[in-house]
Design a protein around this motif. Structure first.
Motif, PDB file in Angstrom:
ATOM      1  N   SER A   2      39.852  47.905   5.789  1.00  0.00           N
ATOM      2  CA  SER A   2      39.569  48.270   7.174  1.00  0.00           C
ATOM      3  C   SER A   2      40.564  47.589   8.110  1.00  0.00           C
ATOM      4  CB  SER A   2      38.145  47.864   7.543  1.00  0.00           C
ATOM      5  OG  SER A   2      38.001  46.462   7.454  1.00  0.00           O
ATOM      6  N   ILE A   3      40.811  48.257   9.208  1.00  0.00           N
ATOM      7  CA  ILE A   3      41.673  47.688  10.240  1.00  0.00           C
ATOM      8  C   ILE A   3      40.763  47.094  11.301  1.00  0.00           C
ATOM      9  CG2 ILE A   3      43.366  48.189  12.030  1.00  0.00           C
ATOM     10  CD1 ILE A   3      44.459  50.410  10.288  1.00  0.00           C
ATOM     11  N   ARG A   4      40.888  45.804  11.502  1.00  0.00           N
ATOM     12  CA  ARG A   4      40.079  45.140  12.530  1.00  0.00           C
ATOM     13  C   ARG A   4      40.663  45.438  13.900  1.00  0.00           C
ATOM     14  NH1 ARG A   4      37.534  39.686  10.529  1.00  0.00           N
ATOM     15  NH2 ARG A   4      36.981  40.354   8.433  1.00  0.00           N
ATOM     16  N   PRO A   5      39.816  45.737  14.862  1.00  0.00           N
ATOM     17  CA  PRO A   5      40.308  46.038  16.211  1.00  0.00           C
ATOM     18  C   PRO A   5      41.187  44.919  16.794  1.00  0.00           C
ATOM     19  CG  PRO A   5      38.021  46.691  16.034  1.00  0.00           C
ATOM     20  CD  PRO A   5      38.361  45.940  14.758  1.00  0.00           C
ATOM     21  N   ALA A   6      40.812  43.672  16.566  1.00  0.00           N
ATOM     22  CA  ALA A   6      41.598  42.558  17.107  1.00  0.00           C
ATOM     23  C   ALA A   6      42.990  42.505  16.480  1.00  0.00           C
ATOM     24  CB  ALA A   6      40.873  41.235  16.888  1.00  0.00           C
ATOM     25  N   THR A   7      43.069  42.820  15.187  1.00  0.00           N
ATOM     26  CA  THR A   7      44.363  42.826  14.506  1.00  0.00           C
ATOM     27  C   THR A   7      45.225  43.976  15.020  1.00  0.00           C
ATOM     28  OG1 THR A   7      43.363  41.838  12.544  1.00  0.00           O
ATOM     29  CG2 THR A   7      45.507  42.872  12.257  1.00  0.00           C
ATOM     30  N   LEU A   8      44.623  45.141  15.167  1.00  0.00           N
ATOM     31  CA  LEU A   8      45.356  46.288  15.700  1.00  0.00           C
ATOM     32  C   LEU A   8      45.805  46.011  17.138  1.00  0.00           C
ATOM     33  CD1 LEU A   8      46.496  49.112  15.368  1.00  0.00           C
ATOM     34  CD2 LEU A   8      44.247  50.015  16.023  1.00  0.00           C
ATOM     35  N   ALA A   9      44.964  45.360  17.921  1.00  0.00           N
ATOM     36  CA  ALA A   9      45.342  45.020  19.300  1.00  0.00           C
ATOM     37  C   ALA A   9      46.552  44.083  19.295  1.00  0.00           C
ATOM     38  CB  ALA A   9      44.175  44.381  20.037  1.00  0.00           C
ATOM     39  N   TRP A  10      46.580  43.118  18.369  1.00  0.00           N
ATOM     40  CA  TRP A  10      47.708  42.178  18.290  1.00  0.00           C
ATOM     41  C   TRP A  10      48.986  42.903  17.883  1.00  0.00           C
ATOM     42  CZ3 TRP A  10      51.102  40.525  14.495  1.00  0.00           C
ATOM     43  CH2 TRP A  10      51.900  39.440  14.847  1.00  0.00           C
ATOM     44  N   THR A  11      48.917  43.732  16.839  1.00  0.00           N
ATOM     45  CA  THR A  11      50.127  44.421  16.388  1.00  0.00           C
ATOM     46  C   THR A  11      50.599  45.439  17.429  1.00  0.00           C
ATOM     47  OG1 THR A  11      48.854  46.033  15.081  1.00  0.00           O
ATOM     48  CG2 THR A  11      49.677  44.075  13.913  1.00  0.00           C
ATOM     49  N   ALA A  12      49.652  46.099  18.090  1.00  0.00           N
ATOM     50  CA  ALA A  12      50.026  47.059  19.138  1.00  0.00           C
ATOM     51  C   ALA A  12      50.664  46.342  20.323  1.00  0.00           C
ATOM     52  CB  ALA A  12      48.807  47.863  19.587  1.00  0.00           C
ATOM     53  N   ALA A  13      50.110  45.204  20.700  1.00  0.00           N
ATOM     54  CA  ALA A  13      50.692  44.435  21.815  1.00  0.00           C
ATOM     55  C   ALA A  13      52.087  43.936  21.452  1.00  0.00           C
ATOM     56  CB  ALA A  13      49.785  43.263  22.174  1.00  0.00           C
ATOM     57  N   ALA A  14      52.268  43.497  20.221  1.00  0.00           N
ATOM     58  CA  ALA A  14      53.583  43.010  19.782  1.00  0.00           C
ATOM     59  C   ALA A  14      54.606  44.143  19.771  1.00  0.00           C
ATOM     60  CB  ALA A  14      53.472  42.364  18.401  1.00  0.00           C
ATOM     61  N   ALA A  15      54.210  45.305  19.274  1.00  0.00           N
ATOM     62  CA  ALA A  15      55.121  46.460  19.251  1.00  0.00           C
ATOM     63  C   ALA A  15      55.425  46.927  20.672  1.00  0.00           C
ATOM     64  CB  ALA A  15      54.520  47.592  18.424  1.00  0.00           C
ATOM     65  N   THR A  16      54.432  46.910  21.537  1.00  0.00           N
ATOM     66  CA  THR A  16      54.639  47.316  22.929  1.00  0.00           C
ATOM     67  C   THR A  16      55.584  46.348  23.639  1.00  0.00           C
ATOM     68  OG1 THR A  16      52.479  48.384  23.015  1.00  0.00           O
ATOM     69  CG2 THR A  16      53.479  47.784  25.134  1.00  0.00           C
ATOM     70  N   ALA A  17      55.396  45.061  23.415  1.00  0.00           N
ATOM     71  CA  ALA A  17      56.292  44.060  24.021  1.00  0.00           C
ATOM     72  C   ALA A  17      57.727  44.272  23.550  1.00  0.00           C
ATOM     73  CB  ALA A  17      55.813  42.649  23.685  1.00  0.00           C
ATOM     74  N   THR A  18      57.888  44.619  22.285  1.00  0.00           N
ATOM     75  CA  THR A  18      59.223  44.896  21.742  1.00  0.00           C
ATOM     76  C   THR A  18      59.826  46.110  22.429  1.00  0.00           C
ATOM     77  OG1 THR A  18      58.619  43.930  19.628  1.00  0.00           O
ATOM     78  CG2 THR A  18      60.484  45.449  19.624  1.00  0.00           C
ATOM     79  N   ALA A  19      59.033  47.157  22.565  1.00  0.00           N
ATOM     80  CA  ALA A  19      59.515  48.375  23.221  1.00  0.00           C
ATOM     81  C   ALA A  19      59.923  48.100  24.666  1.00  0.00           C
ATOM     82  CB  ALA A  19      58.441  49.458  23.171  1.00  0.00           C
ATOM     83  N   VAL A  20      59.131  47.331  25.366  1.00  0.00           N
ATOM     84  CA  VAL A  20      59.444  47.018  26.766  1.00  0.00           C
ATOM     85  C   VAL A  20      60.724  46.181  26.843  1.00  0.00           C
ATOM     86  CG1 VAL A  20      58.655  45.725  28.797  1.00  0.00           C
ATOM     87  CG2 VAL A  20      57.079  47.260  27.604  1.00  0.00           C
ATOM     88  N   ALA A  21      60.826  45.153  26.002  1.00  0.00           N
ATOM     89  CA  ALA A  21      62.020  44.292  26.015  1.00  0.00           C
ATOM     90  C   ALA A  21      63.279  45.094  25.704  1.00  0.00           C
ATOM     91  CB  ALA A  21      61.856  43.144  25.021  1.00  0.00           C
ATOM     92  N   GLY A  22      63.185  45.982  24.724  1.00  0.00           N
ATOM     93  CA  GLY A  22      64.336  46.816  24.392  1.00  0.00           C
ATOM     94  C   GLY A  22      64.661  47.806  25.493  1.00  0.00           C
ATOM     95  N   SER A  23      63.647  48.377  26.102  1.00  0.00           N
ATOM     96  CA  SER A  23      63.855  49.359  27.174  1.00  0.00           C
ATOM     97  C   SER A  23      64.516  48.741  28.394  1.00  0.00           C
ATOM     98  CB  SER A  23      62.518  49.986  27.582  1.00  0.00           C
ATOM     99  OG  SER A  23      62.008  50.755  26.532  1.00  0.00           O
ATOM    100  N   ILE A  24      64.165  47.505  28.688  1.00  0.00           N
ATOM    101  CA  ILE A  24      64.758  46.823  29.840  1.00  0.00           C
ATOM    102  C   ILE A  24      66.274  46.727  29.687  1.00  0.00           C
ATOM    103  CG2 ILE A  24      64.954  44.553  30.967  1.00  0.00           C
ATOM    104  CD1 ILE A  24      61.897  44.276  30.496  1.00  0.00           C
ATOM    105  N   ALA A  25      66.722  46.504  28.463  1.00  0.00           N
ATOM    106  CA  ALA A  25      68.160  46.339  28.219  1.00  0.00           C
ATOM    107  C   ALA A  25      68.897  47.659  28.025  1.00  0.00           C
ATOM    108  CB  ALA A  25      68.367  45.454  26.987  1.00  0.00           C
ATOM    109  N   THR A  26      68.195  48.712  27.670  1.00  0.00           N
ATOM    110  CA  THR A  26      68.833  49.978  27.301  1.00  0.00           C
ATOM    111  C   THR A  26      69.159  50.818  28.524  1.00  0.00           C
ATOM    112  OG1 THR A  26      67.649  49.946  25.205  1.00  0.00           O
ATOM    113  CG2 THR A  26      68.548  52.064  25.914  1.00  0.00           C
ATOM    114  N   ASP A  27      70.426  51.241  28.595  1.00  0.00           N
ATOM    115  CA  ASP A  27      70.843  52.086  29.710  1.00  0.00           C
ATOM    116  C   ASP A  27      71.839  53.141  29.218  1.00  0.00           C
ATOM    117  OD1 ASP A  27      71.447  53.276  32.093  1.00  0.00           O
ATOM    118  OD2 ASP A  27      72.359  51.499  33.003  1.00  0.00           O
ATOM    119  N   PRO A  28      71.327  54.242  28.649  1.00  0.00           N
ATOM    120  CA  PRO A  28      72.236  55.281  28.158  1.00  0.00           C
ATOM    121  C   PRO A  28      72.971  56.026  29.269  1.00  0.00           C
ATOM    122  CG  PRO A  28      69.960  55.986  27.937  1.00  0.00           C
ATOM    123  CD  PRO A  28      69.933  54.562  28.407  1.00  0.00           C
TER     124      PRO A  28
END
Length: 162
Positions: A2-28
């Protein structure tokens, strides 16, 4: 498993933070990026946010499944190692955008991307050991990181005199 909601929240937050950090730097649309020669097989710029968003969601879900499985199996040390490997992977992922777009160092970004691709393959391996289905679901992320390495290297090579 089973996927625990707290674990999914942590991995989703980590992936979202990565996406935001990368997006801030990206300028095509920057003059520098538009002036680069690119291989004919490069996908259109509009494809990248769609692909990355899908892959980040996949990464969050597959990692949550692996972490949940390790917790259910009482494999605490392996769970800690997985979390560290995931965190390192996400730092590498966001770092590429900063090296390529902000530092304007395609060769350095290509080398870093190769490390990211290896890290992503390692996450697939770790995930598959716990859950073969989650490992298979994560494989496109590693494949895309490998593709990004080839693409970044091709751009660096095409623009080596700059």
């Amino acid at each position: 498993m089973s996927i625990r909601p707290a674990t999914l929240a942590w991995t989703a937050a980590a992936a979202t933070a990565t996406a935001v950090a990368g997006s801030i730097a990206t300028d095509p649309s920057s003059r520098w990026y538009r002036s680069l020669r690119k291989p004919a097989w490069q996908p259109p710029s509009a494809a990248f946010p769609v692909v990355w968003t899908t892959l980040y969601a996949d990464l969050a879900a597959a990692s949550a499944a692996a972490l949940g499985g390790l917790e259910e199996q009482s494999r605490a040390a392996e769970r800690r190692r997985y979390r560290r490997a995931l965190a390192a992977n996400l730092v590498l992922n966001a770092g590429w955008s900063w090296l390529f777009f902000r530092s304007r160092r395609p060769w350095v970004a290509a080398a870093e991307c190769a490390v990211l691709a290896a890290s992503s393959a390692d996450l697939v391996r770790r995930t598959a050991k716990v859950s073969p289905h989650a490992g298979a679901a994560l494989a496109p992320y590693a494949l895309w990181c490998g593709f990004a390495t080839v693409l970044t290297t091709a751009i660096a090579r095409l623009n080596s005199r700059r």
